[in-house]
Design an enzyme around this catalytic site. Structure first.
Site, short mmCIF file in Angstrom:
data_model
loop_
_atom_site.label_atom_id
_atom_site.label_comp_id
_atom_site.label_asym_id
_atom_site.label_seq_id
_atom_site.Cartn_x
_atom_site.Cartn_y
_atom_site.Cartn_z
N ASP A 1 -64.17 111.02 5.58
CA ASP A 1 -63.46 110.65 4.36
C ASP A 1 -62.42 109.58 4.71
O ASP A 1 -61.58 109.78 5.58
CB ASP A 1 -62.77 111.91 3.80
CG ASP A 1 -62.11 111.64 2.46
OD1 ASP A 1 -62.40 110.60 1.85
OD2 ASP A 1 -61.27 112.47 2.05
N MET A 2 -62.51 108.44 4.05
CA MET A 2 -61.56 107.37 4.33
C MET A 2 -60.16 107.79 3.89
O MET A 2 -60.00 108.54 2.92
CB MET A 2 -61.96 106.08 3.58
CG MET A 2 -63.39 105.64 3.81
SD MET A 2 -63.86 105.54 5.53
CE MET A 2 -62.81 104.20 6.08
N ASP B 1 -65.93 106.60 -0.95
CA ASP B 1 -65.30 106.59 0.37
C ASP B 1 -65.59 107.85 1.20
O ASP B 1 -64.82 108.21 2.07
CB ASP B 1 -63.77 106.40 0.22
CG ASP B 1 -63.08 107.65 -0.28
OD1 ASP B 1 -63.73 108.46 -0.97
OD2 ASP B 1 -61.89 107.83 0.03
N GLU B 2 -66.69 108.50 0.90
CA GLU B 2 -67.02 109.73 1.64
C GLU B 2 -68.48 109.71 2.08
O GLU B 2 -69.35 109.31 1.30
CB GLU B 2 -66.91 110.95 0.75
CG GLU B 2 -65.54 111.43 0.45
CD GLU B 2 -65.62 112.47 -0.65
OE1 GLU B 2 -65.55 113.66 -0.33
OE2 GLU B 2 -65.80 112.08 -1.81
N TYR C 1 -58.33 102.87 -1.27
CA TYR C 1 -58.06 101.60 -1.96
C TYR C 1 -56.84 100.90 -1.34
O TYR C 1 -56.79 99.68 -1.27
CB TYR C 1 -57.81 101.83 -3.46
CG TYR C 1 -59.03 102.22 -4.27
CD1 TYR C 1 -60.22 102.60 -3.67
CD2 TYR C 1 -58.98 102.22 -5.67
CE1 TYR C 1 -61.32 102.97 -4.43
CE2 TYR C 1 -60.08 102.58 -6.44
CZ TYR C 1 -61.25 102.97 -5.81
OH TYR C 1 -62.33 103.33 -6.57
N ARG D 1 -46.38 108.46 0.50
CA ARG D 1 -46.42 109.91 0.25
C ARG D 1 -45.21 110.59 0.89
O ARG D 1 -44.66 111.55 0.36
CB ARG D 1 -47.72 110.53 0.81
CG ARG D 1 -48.95 110.08 0.03
CD ARG D 1 -50.21 110.75 0.53
NE ARG D 1 -51.38 109.93 0.17
CZ ARG D 1 -52.64 110.33 0.24
NH1 ARG D 1 -52.92 111.55 0.66
NH2 ARG D 1 -53.62 109.52 -0.09
P1 TTP Z 1 -59.70 110.01 -2.52
O1 TTP Z 1 -60.60 110.11 -1.34
O2 TTP Z 1 -59.59 111.17 -3.42
O3 TTP Z 1 -58.23 109.70 -2.04
P2 TTP Z 1 -57.68 108.60 -1.06
O4 TTP Z 1 -58.75 108.03 -0.21
O5 TTP Z 1 -56.87 107.61 -1.83
O6 TTP Z 1 -56.66 109.41 -0.20
P3 TTP Z 1 -56.93 110.54 0.87
O7 TTP Z 1 -56.50 109.97 2.17
O8 TTP Z 1 -56.06 111.66 0.43
O9 TTP Z 1 -58.38 110.89 0.84
O10 TTP Z 1 -60.13 108.77 -3.39
C1 TTP Z 1 -60.72 107.61 -2.85
C2 TTP Z 1 -60.32 106.43 -3.69
O11 TTP Z 1 -60.80 106.62 -5.01
C3 TTP Z 1 -58.85 106.25 -3.82
O12 TTP Z 1 -58.33 105.47 -2.77
C4 TTP Z 1 -58.68 105.63 -5.15
C5 TTP Z 1 -59.87 106.11 -5.95
N1 TTP Z 1 -59.48 107.15 -6.93
C6 TTP Z 1 -59.25 106.79 -8.24
O13 TTP Z 1 -59.38 105.61 -8.57
N2 TTP Z 1 -58.90 107.75 -9.13
C7 TTP Z 1 -58.78 109.06 -8.81
O14 TTP Z 1 -58.45 109.88 -9.66
C8 TTP Z 1 -59.03 109.43 -7.45
C9 TTP Z 1 -58.90 110.86 -7.05
C10 TTP Z 1 -59.37 108.45 -6.55
#
Ligand code: TTP
Length: 674
Positions: free
Chosen positions: A18-19, A120-121, A23, A60
């Protein structure tokens, strides 16, 4: 409570990658001066500084959360850098992030079976690589171990006071007396650490990972230590991990089913489920859901990593919260046109780059009515066969919307009630294309054929694919989607509120990928036994045609049917009757489809013959050369032959009628009168 231990044959090494704050990382790569600074990405919006959708770990630490608006984030962390998401067609344009995700996928895919789960997963099945490592260079034989390996978190690893953390990890990884399954996980630790380093080197992105013996546990673990870390779930740690895991944190249990478990059975953690027998759970939730719950309580999940690097669907959506809710058909049409245009572009590049075609167009919307007596009534989702070409998608999407609106408003919807006319408001719209299949391999000649036609998908001046008509084919056989409610945080517009959409693809996060919540091998989150979409498609096929589908081939065909493509060569826009709620129009339910299911019915054969005579094929089908057919995959050959010669059984290997000197379909399907 005895716990059923997975069999040794289940010893697998699965990783969930998981990235981190994805963004933000993409934006920081673009603007390196932002690196290390508290940063957040906001969706364009003039109200209170826009909604945050990604927050860096530095931000954060200052208390900034994704649920905040830009102004709130600035109040919490004055030095925060807010970056706007790119905008196109009046909505967020996620292409930059999608292609960044693809860069990562292409690196990870080299290591083993790889499934792109969202923007991103990724899931990886590293079992083969781990087996090889164990055979050739087991961890205990390694003299040096990378720092990234030694930083791994091993759940349940007990350390004595004063122990060096890295030494404990090294000892665990190198245990000679370990269970073979844990030895494989040790190899997984080394492999994943290497992969994460490679991703960082090649893309400049950090990621976190979970390593376990199944997808469910790997996913749980990947979020436990972020950013840029990895966590392993040894066999012995499974029970402890699940015993304290809040039930709602488990994939599929965030919705109604989780709530029902809490309120009806008093279950708070996944471990609490252990007190119920399988029969008891089945009594409450049906056979499939009951068994699934019994299994997850024990960390058992048979879900395979799918070898899929490309999205399962494409979609484009937008929300219109609060005062922005759409009130008129012309406004809805305007936005559907924008969304359809984006969808069409994505379909076009998928076809060009990946030789894939989608066959179902679906419209989802969220709405409310004035004086709503039934506030829970959902705006129905509608699907129809997907026709390529931006104007066709726009037209079909609007037709679907109107059909859904009629149903939503009911018989009195358009008529005044009392003194006032009941009105509607649309708060979310999305169009998506699904049932995506590869054009059969080895049939590049088919592509050439399509490209040579005036009605084939070719790029027009506006960059859109034109006029290729495709209907749902047997691809239902590959579908894993089920109709679950997807909780989508839609921070795009005014409110940052959490919306619940029926099967609504999250337009902000990952609209091009069916989110994990939709990609399941377990029952839906409904508190009832809900058949999978595949099952419900079959059920509805059976219902509507009154004919049971017994031919296993028919159920499982994974290839698009050439006949399906040909038969709709002149297909018209979907009519009201062709649209359906919450399901896609399957070949056997569509008016046009009857003659395509040539493999199983004499009445169908009869009809196909009649239809065959009527249709404007644009070429003489009876003159198709056998050698061309022989070029196609056997399954399609058979289908095509049955269609072309319904009353004859043809020999697949029969000699060519023509000169046989070319293998180009285009050569044998010359356009007539065009
Ligand atoms: P996530 O993997 O949920 O979160 P993240 O990568 O920003 O942070 P983390 O390190 O906690 O995993 O989401 C991946 C991307 O998807 C995130 O960077 C932005 C986008 N996103 C949205 O646009 N809206 C949303 O509600 C969520 C949850 C994510």
């Amino acid at each position: 409570m005895p716990v059923a231990r997975p069999e040794t044959s289940d010893a697998r090494v699965i990783a969930h990658v998981d990235m981190d704050c994805f963004y933000v990382q993409v934006e920081q790569r673009k603007q390196p001066e932002l690196r290390g600074l508290p940063t957040a990405v906001v969706q364009y919006n003039e109200w209170q500084g826009g909604g945050l959708i990604a927050v860096s770990y530095e931000a954060r630490k200052c208390g900034v959360k994704r649920s905040m608006r830009g102004d709130e984030a600035k109040a919490a962390c004055p030095e925060i850098q807010l970056v706007q998401v790119p905008v196109a067609r009046g909505k967020a344009d996620l292409n930059l992030y999608r292609s960044a995700g693809s860069e990562v996928v292409s690196i990870l895919a080299q290591s083993g079976k790889c499934e792109r789960a969202s923007i991103d997963e990724v899931y990886l099945d590293l079992t083969d690589a781990a087996e090889s490592m164990l055979a050739d260079a087991p961890p205990e034989s390694l003299e040096l171990m990378d720092e990234e390996v030694l930083k791994s978190h091993i759940l349940g690893l007990s350390r004595k006071d004063g122990d060096d953390f890295e030494e404990s990890v090294r000892d665990w990884i190198c245990r000679k007396d370990a269970d073979r399954r844990d030895k494989l996980l040790s190899c997984g630790i080394i492999l994943v650490a290497e992969l994460r380093k490679q991703v960082l080197k090649e893309t400049e992105f950090t990621c976190s990972a979970g390593i376990a013996h199944n997808k469910m546990l790997a996913k749980l673990a990947s979020g436990m230590n972020k950013p840029a870390q990895q966590t392993v779930v040894p066999y012995a740690a499974v029970q402890e991990l699940l015993s304290s895991l809040p039930i709602k944190k488990m994939k599929q249990l965030g919705g109604k089913l989780g709530t029902s478990l809490q309120t009806d059975l008093g279950v708070d953690t996944v471990g609490d489920l252990l007190q119920f027998s399988e029969t008891k759970l089945q009594e409450h939730y049906g056979i499939n859901t009951g068994t699934w719950l019994w299994n997850i309580a024990r960390g058992i999940s048979g879900e395979e990593v799918q070898g899929r690097l490309l999205p399962k669907s494409h979609g484009s959506g937008k929300t219109f919260p609060g005062p922005r809710a759409l009130k008129s058909l012309s406004n809805v049409q305007h936005w559907l046109n924008q969304l359809s245009e984006e969808l069409s572009e994505r379909l076009s590049s998928d076809l060009e780059q990946n030789k894939r075609i989608a066959s179902t167009l679906t419209l989802h919307a969220s709405a409310f009515r004035s004086r709503d007596s039934d506030s829970h009534k959902k705006f129905p989702s509608k699907s129809c066969p997907l026709r390529y070409g931006v104007t066709k998608i726009q037209e079909d999407a609007f037709n679907l919307f109107q059909a859904a609106l009629r149903e939503y408003m009911g018989p009195f919807g358009s008529k005044p009630q009392g003194n006032k006319q009941e009105t509607w408001r649309i708060t979310g719209l999305s169009v998506s294309a699904s049932k995506i299949v590869d054009i059969p391999s080895g049939t590049s000649s088919i592509m050439r054929y399509f490209q040579s036609q005036s009605t084939v998908p070719s790029r027009s001046a506006d960059g859109c694919v034109q006029d290729h008509v495709v209907t749902p084919s047997a691809s239902e056989g590959c579908s894993e989607q089920i109709s679950t409610e997807t909780q989508a945080v839609i921070p795009e517009e005014d409110t940052g509120v959490t919306y619940t959409f029926p099967n609504f693809e999250t337009p902000d996060k990952d609209v091009d990928l069916v989110s994990e919540k939709d990609v399941v091998s377990c029952p839906s989150s409904e508190a009832t036994d809900v058949p999978t979409q595949l099952e419900s498609n079959r059920t509805s096929q059976t219902k509507r045609t009154g004919r049971k589908i017994n031919n296993p081939k028919e159920k499982n065909r994974g290839m698009p049917s050439i006949v399906d493509i040909f038969k709709n060569y002149n297909a018209s826009p979907p009519t009201k009757q062709e649209t359906q709620e919450d399901s896609t129009v399957s070949p056997s339910t569509s008016k046009r489809a009857n003659f395509s299911n040539s493999s199983h019915s004499s009445e169908v054969t009869q009809e196909s013959e009649e239809r065959r005579q009527q249709i404007d094929w644009g070429y003489k089908i009876d003159e198709i050369d056998q050698s061309v057919l022989n070029e196609l995959p056997v399954e399609i050959q058979r289908e095509l032959r049955r269609f072309l010669h319904p009353n004859k059984r043809l020999n697949t290997n029969s000699k060519s009628k023509g000169d046989g000197s070319t293998s180009s379909i285009a050569h044998y399907f010359p356009p007539l009168n065009r």
